[in-house]
Design an enzyme around this catalytic site. Structure first.
Site, PDB file in Angstrom:
ATOM      1  N   ARG A 164      30.644  41.146  33.497  1.00  0.00           N
ATOM      2  CA  ARG A 164      30.798  42.336  32.599  1.00  0.00           C
ATOM      3  C   ARG A 164      31.979  43.093  33.432  1.00  0.00           C
ATOM      4  O   ARG A 164      32.254  44.266  33.163  1.00  0.00           O
ATOM      5  CB  ARG A 164      29.720  43.208  32.445  1.00  0.00           C
ATOM      6  CG  ARG A 164      28.954  43.400  33.855  1.00  0.00           C
ATOM      7  CD  ARG A 164      27.856  44.454  33.527  1.00  0.00           C
ATOM      8  NE  ARG A 164      26.820  44.664  34.410  1.00  0.00           N
ATOM      9  CZ  ARG A 164      25.656  45.318  34.542  1.00  0.00           C
ATOM     10  NH1 ARG A 164      25.510  45.985  33.351  1.00  0.00           N
ATOM     11  NH2 ARG A 164      25.028  45.476  35.613  1.00  0.00           N
TER      12      ARG A 164
ATOM     13  N   GLY B 280      27.777  41.759  28.479  1.00  0.00           N
ATOM     14  CA  GLY B 280      28.886  42.337  29.377  1.00  0.00           C
ATOM     15  C   GLY B 280      29.206  43.639  29.152  1.00  0.00           C
ATOM     16  O   GLY B 280      30.262  44.183  29.730  1.00  0.00           O
TER      17      GLY B 280
ATOM     18  N   ARG C  76      36.046  50.682  39.185  1.00  0.00           N
ATOM     19  CA  ARG C  76      35.720  50.494  40.477  1.00  0.00           C
ATOM     20  C   ARG C  76      37.008  50.237  41.080  1.00  0.00           C
ATOM     21  O   ARG C  76      38.035  49.812  40.866  1.00  0.00           O
ATOM     22  CB  ARG C  76      34.883  49.412  40.909  1.00  0.00           C
ATOM     23  CG  ARG C  76      33.575  49.273  40.026  1.00  0.00           C
ATOM     24  CD  ARG C  76      33.182  47.875  40.354  1.00  0.00           C
ATOM     25  NE  ARG C  76      31.639  47.822  40.424  1.00  0.00           N
ATOM     26  CZ  ARG C  76      30.954  46.658  40.315  1.00  0.00           C
ATOM     27  NH1 ARG C  76      31.461  45.376  40.267  1.00  0.00           N
ATOM     28  NH2 ARG C  76      29.598  46.684  40.355  1.00  0.00           N
TER      29      ARG C  76
ATOM     30  N   ARG D 283      33.092  38.242  47.100  1.00  0.00           N
ATOM     31  CA  ARG D 283      31.978  38.080  47.745  1.00  0.00           C
ATOM     32  C   ARG D 283      31.644  37.013  48.445  1.00  0.00           C
ATOM     33  O   ARG D 283      32.306  36.101  48.304  1.00  0.00           O
ATOM     34  CB  ARG D 283      30.980  38.451  46.553  1.00  0.00           C
ATOM     35  CG  ARG D 283      31.311  39.516  45.538  1.00  0.00           C
ATOM     36  CD  ARG D 283      31.355  38.981  44.093  1.00  0.00           C
ATOM     37  NE  ARG D 283      31.708  40.377  43.368  1.00  0.00           N
ATOM     38  CZ  ARG D 283      30.856  41.189  42.612  1.00  0.00           C
ATOM     39  NH1 ARG D 283      29.798  41.195  43.011  1.00  0.00           N
ATOM     40  NH2 ARG D 283      31.475  42.152  42.138  1.00  0.00           N
TER      41      ARG D 283
ATOM     42  N   ASP E 283      25.907  36.980  46.015  1.00  0.00           N
ATOM     43  CA  ASP E 283      26.841  37.526  45.077  1.00  0.00           C
ATOM     44  C   ASP E 283      27.406  38.944  45.265  1.00  0.00           C
ATOM     45  O   ASP E 283      27.974  39.403  44.551  1.00  0.00           O
ATOM     46  CB  ASP E 283      26.774  36.707  43.701  1.00  0.00           C
ATOM     47  CG  ASP E 283      25.494  37.398  43.194  1.00  0.00           C
ATOM     48  OD1 ASP E 283      24.478  36.836  43.429  1.00  0.00           O
ATOM     49  OD2 ASP E 283      25.565  38.198  42.104  1.00  0.00           O
ATOM     50  N   ASN E 284      26.177  39.566  45.693  1.00  0.00           N
ATOM     51  CA  ASN E 284      26.598  41.030  45.949  1.00  0.00           C
ATOM     52  C   ASN E 284      26.928  41.499  47.205  1.00  0.00           C
ATOM     53  O   ASN E 284      26.836  42.817  47.468  1.00  0.00           O
ATOM     54  CB  ASN E 284      25.230  41.806  45.391  1.00  0.00           C
ATOM     55  CG  ASN E 284      25.062  41.729  44.052  1.00  0.00           C
ATOM     56  OD1 ASN E 284      25.880  41.253  43.220  1.00  0.00           O
ATOM     57  ND2 ASN E 284      23.721  41.812  43.515  1.00  0.00           N
TER      58      ASN E 284
END
EC number: 2.7.7.-
Length: 518
Positions: A112, A144, A194, A201, A270-271
């Site tokens: 998303r 999304g 952002r 990542r 993934d974060n």
């Protein structure tokens, strides 16, 4: 490729921003090619409007606060104008993989989020990304979209963490819409913009490792080294040096999280940022009453990402990153021993996490306690405080803030912190030992209080404060979002006019839950 106002349909400061994003630059992530991303426009968002705007983040990009007053601002940062962008300038969703809650999840990606490109200003370069801009090829079963609730939380926490001095992505703005989005209930859509030097990542490296794409893996690693760690090129093994940078920056980040009582809530690989940034504000939370086992994510039924587990999980995630880099490691070794040597080298670098994290946290704890010198037993003193805090669920932030009032001479300043503990006798035992330790320091009480108040924030983003701003925003009153953001931009200042923002949480705050559904 470069935008022009006639192409984008923009004017004024928005046209300048569009042109900045469209200016070709060497070494951008977008230039890595289609194997790393898919280009596509954002999905339309109906009747967008501005919910929150950070003038500080705008200044980071070289724009002043007038940017938010451009008539095209909401349309642009909702992603609506991207439908008219040239094909080669279209936003992009990147592909990555990762471990989620300790389990290999396979291919993931920006489900998303859409990258808009880069802006250069004052010798720095920043990527802009729209979170909540609609479905992408990596959305899996998702829509999304982001909702107003989670977008406001990310906006506020990005500002809060930056002004606490903790590495983080930033947030330029939140754009809202009355367009409905279904979660546990019907909510409204929002897009948060952002800003970061990079959104790469650990999971990006895992993706190409798992798909045996060593060529893409090397291109990605070379990109990160060239852009962010060029000194790694001088090392015997540049890719091992890259891993070492990730180890050190992650260890430093975790020490900072633990020192302010921040819980990420979903520390999947993934974060995790390759640059050691706090990224992906989903089910996060700051500690109120201290509980080392605090779980801020209602979806985390096993407590994998509890406060006390965060350093261990970061270490585990770095092992996953090291595995992803293995095909690139050890090229300086003879081919017959390269594989074994690469594993050994990586293990050695990973051990550096422990060597970095523990001293970094101890240093921060000494500063929080107002200790300028290092003495044997300081760690015991700090741990004993946490034990008493745990037993009494004493408020994390207020405990450390009010310790600055304790005098090394007598108990005259104990009350503000002592009253946070139900078992005052237990606190008295500890504070007497603390007072004895303070007597070994040269700073007087006033000097020490100033130093402690520079590292112990008075204001943090407590869940109930965010919830109050969200509830008002749902009624189209965005004033509390900006008021709270302004308070959080000065977390170490007294701000007596905003004393209520530093108070203990109300009883209703204990019923608030935050989950991955955000």
């Amino acid at each position: 490729m470069s935008f022009s106002p006639s192409i984008s349909g923009l004017s004024g400061s928005m046209a300048a921003l569009a042109e900045a994003l469209g200016t070709p630059r060497e070494g951008t992530f977008a230039q890595l090619g289609n194997v790393f991303m898919t280009r596509l426009p954002a999905q339309p968002l109906s009747a967008p409007y501005v919910v929150g705007f950070s003038a500080g983040t705008a200044a980071l990009l070289g724009f002043d606060a007038s940017l938010a007053h451009d008539p095209a601002f909401a349309e642009f940062f909702s992603g609506n104008t991207t439908r008219d962008w040239p094909a080669e300038a279209m936003p992009y969703a990147s592909v990555y993989s990762g471990h989620q809650f300790g389990v290999w999840a396979g291919q993931l990606g920006d489900g998303r989020a859409l990258g808009l490109g880069e802006v250069a200003h004052d010798g720095a370069r920043y990527e802009l990304q729209l979170k909540g801009a609609g479905r992408t090829p990596y959305s899996r079963m998702g829509d999304g979209r982001a909702v107003l609730r989670s977008s406001i939380r990310e906006y506020l926490c990005s500002e809060a963490m930056h002004h606490l001095g903790i590495p983080t992505t930033r947030a330029l703005c939140v754009i809202g819409s009355d367009q409905p989005v279904r979660r546990e209930e019907i909510e409204t859509a929002a897009v948060v913009t952002r800003v970061a030097p990079s959104f790469i990542r650990f999971g990006h490296f895992e993706h190409f490792y798992s798909n045996d794409r060593v060529d893409a893996l090397q291109a990605l690693a070379d990109h990160v080294i060239e852009r962010f760690y060029p000194h790694c090129k001088e090392a015997d093994d540049p890719y091992l040096a890259l891993l070492n940078e990730a180890v050190l920056s992650t260890a430093d980040l975790l020490a900072q999280w633990q020192a302010v009582g921040f819980c990420h809530g979903v520390m999947n690989t993934d974060n995790m940022s390759i640059l050691g940034l706090t990224i992906d504000y989903g089910p996060f939370g700051f500690l109120d009453g201290f509980d080392a086992g605090y779980i801020c994510n209602h979806s985390d039924s096993q407590g994998r990402y509890a406060y006390r587990m965060q350093p261990q999980i970061a270490y585990w995630n770095l092992f996953c990153l090291a595995q992803g880099l293995l095909p690139l490691l050890g090229q300086q070794h003879d081919e017959s021993v390269r594989g074994e040597a690469a594993v050994k080298d990586a293990q050695g670098v990973l051990e550096g996490f422990k060597d970095r994290f523990a001293p970094a946290l101890e240093q921060r704890m000494r500063a929080k306690l107002g200790l300028q010198t290092e003495r044997p037993g300081d760690d015991v003193l700090a741990n004993r405080l946490f034990e008493v805090m745990q037993a009494n669920r004493a408020d994390f932030t207020l405990t450390f803030r009010n310790l600055a009032r304790v005098s090394k001479h007598d108990a005259s300043g104990d009350a503000p912190v002592r009253d946070l503990f139900l078992d005052r006798a237990a606190f008295d035992v500890w504070v007497n030992d603390y007072r004895a330790r303070l007597s070994e320091e040269t700073l007087d009480d006033a000097e020490r209080a100033i130093a402690m108040n520079r590292v112990n924030p008075k204001f943090i983003l407590r869940n109930h404060l965010a919830e109050t701003a969200i509830r008002r925003a749902r009624e189209k009153d965005f004033s509390e979002v900006e008021r709270l953001a302004a308070v959080l931009r000065r977390p170490f200042d007294e701000q007596p006019e905003h004393e209520a923002y530093a108070a203990l949480p109300p009883d209703w705050a204990s019923s608030l839950e935050v989950s991955c559904s955000s």
